[in-house]
Design an enzyme around this catalytic site. Structure first.
Site, PDB file in Angstrom:
ATOM      1  CD  GLU A 123     -13.579  19.217  -2.511  1.00 55.62           C
ATOM      2  OE1 GLU A 123     -14.227  19.295  -1.458  1.00 55.62           O
ATOM      3  OE2 GLU A 123     -14.060  19.515  -3.634  1.00 55.62           O
ATOM      4  CE  LYS A 131     -17.691  26.931  -7.436  1.00 55.69           C
ATOM      5  NZ  LYS A 131     -18.212  25.537  -7.422  1.00 55.69           N
ATOM      6  N   PRO A 166      16.811 -18.982  -0.723  1.00 54.90           N
ATOM      7  CG  PRO A 166      15.519 -20.897  -1.026  1.00 54.90           C
ATOM      8  CD  PRO A 166      16.833 -20.307  -1.375  1.00 54.90           C
ATOM      9  N   PRO A 169       8.653   1.313   8.371  1.00 55.13           N
ATOM     10  CG  PRO A 169      10.787   1.999   8.986  1.00 55.13           C
ATOM     11  CD  PRO A 169       9.371   2.027   9.449  1.00 55.13           C
TER      12      PRO A 169
END
Length: 279
Positions: free
Chosen positions: A73, A99, A163, A232
């Site tokens: 992995e 493998k 702000p 989002p």
């Protein structure tokens, strides 16, 4: 997206948990699906417009032998990252690592792991209202550009805004950043928090003063709704200081929930509320 396939490339290397595997080594079979746009190569018959599978094959052989991993992995993960970083035309990759000589003392053909990784388009909001605001923003952009899991970083013009929420603080510089990343949304969030920490961001007051603020607005077309991460961004459609710079670099990017473009969201916000945040 088109696909170039390399199947069962034999590589002899030294990955495994057992001492015999790391000392004696064994055979691995590597198969790759390389996703790209081959249209230009098909029209021009020019290899420079496509991916040289011979070059990729030799690159795989080299990288598989450079480091030893206990797990296939981990070997597959590193190989995918190496190829995405080395070959710019590879937008997405599937790596299958087989493998055949796995030491499990039972008859089998092979064990394998298969992973898919890709470059995903992301849009961020960035802001600062403490200290050297522009300098801190540009330093954050530079840190993004230097990360091996991020590429094609570009930023909008910066705008000055009043702000939002907590009013007892200085005005902000705000912008939008476009990039591509191989991070998952969670990994990108962790990386952004690291950039904020390096910029001495302190999370003490909600919507309060900050040296640097980085928020994920869009992550491809993904929709994430968790306590620690919402994509989002849940308030983007209400924030002109997010939408205005984003509309500069991605006006036609569609919100995957509202199915409206950034330009449409900005127009609707201004039409309904007026321009109340821009200084």
């Amino acid at each position: 997206m088109d696909r170039i396939r390399i199947e069962n490339l034999e590589v002899y290397c030294h990955h495994g948990l057992l001492r015999e595997e790391t000392v004696l080594g064994q055979k691995f079979l590597v198969s790759l699906d390389l996703y790209t746009d081959t249209r230009e190569a098909g029209r021009s018959d020019d290899l420079s417009c496509s991916i040289d599978y011979a070059e990729v094959s030799h690159f795989v052989d080299k990288k598989m032998k450079e480091r030893n991993f206990k797990l296939i992995e981990a070997a597959a993960e590193q190989l995918a990252a190496d190829i995405l970083g080395e070959f710019p035309l590879v937008q997405k990759i599937c790596v299958e690592l087989k493998k055949p000589w796995a030491p499990i003392l039972l008859p089998l053909e092979h064990v394998s792991v298969s992973i898919v990784r890709q470059w995903t388009g992301v849009y961020l909001s960035v802001g600062s209202n403490v200290g050297n605001r522009e300098g801190q923003i540009r330093e954050a952009v530079e840190q993004l550009s230097q990360c091996s899991h991020i590429r094609k970083v570009r930023m909008s013009e910066l705008i000055e805004t009043r702000p939002y929420g907590y009013q007892e603080q200085g005005d902000f510089l705000n912008g939008a950043i476009a990039l591509e990343t191989t991070f998952s949304p969670e990994e990108l969030l962790g990386f952004l928090h690291g950039v904020e920490k390096a910029g001495h961001r302190e999370r003490t007051v909600r919507w309060g003063p900050r040296t640097i603020d980085l928020d994920i607005i869009f992550f491809g077309d993904e929709v994430v709704d968790r306590e620690d991460l919402v994509i989002p961004h849940r308030d983007m459609h209400r924030r002109e200081f997010v939408l205005e710079p984003l509309a500069e670099i991605a006006p036609w990017q569609k919100h995957p929930v509202f199915h409206k473009t950034v330009y449409e969201l900005l127009w609707e916000l201004r039409d309904g509320c007026g321009n109340t945040e821009r200084k």
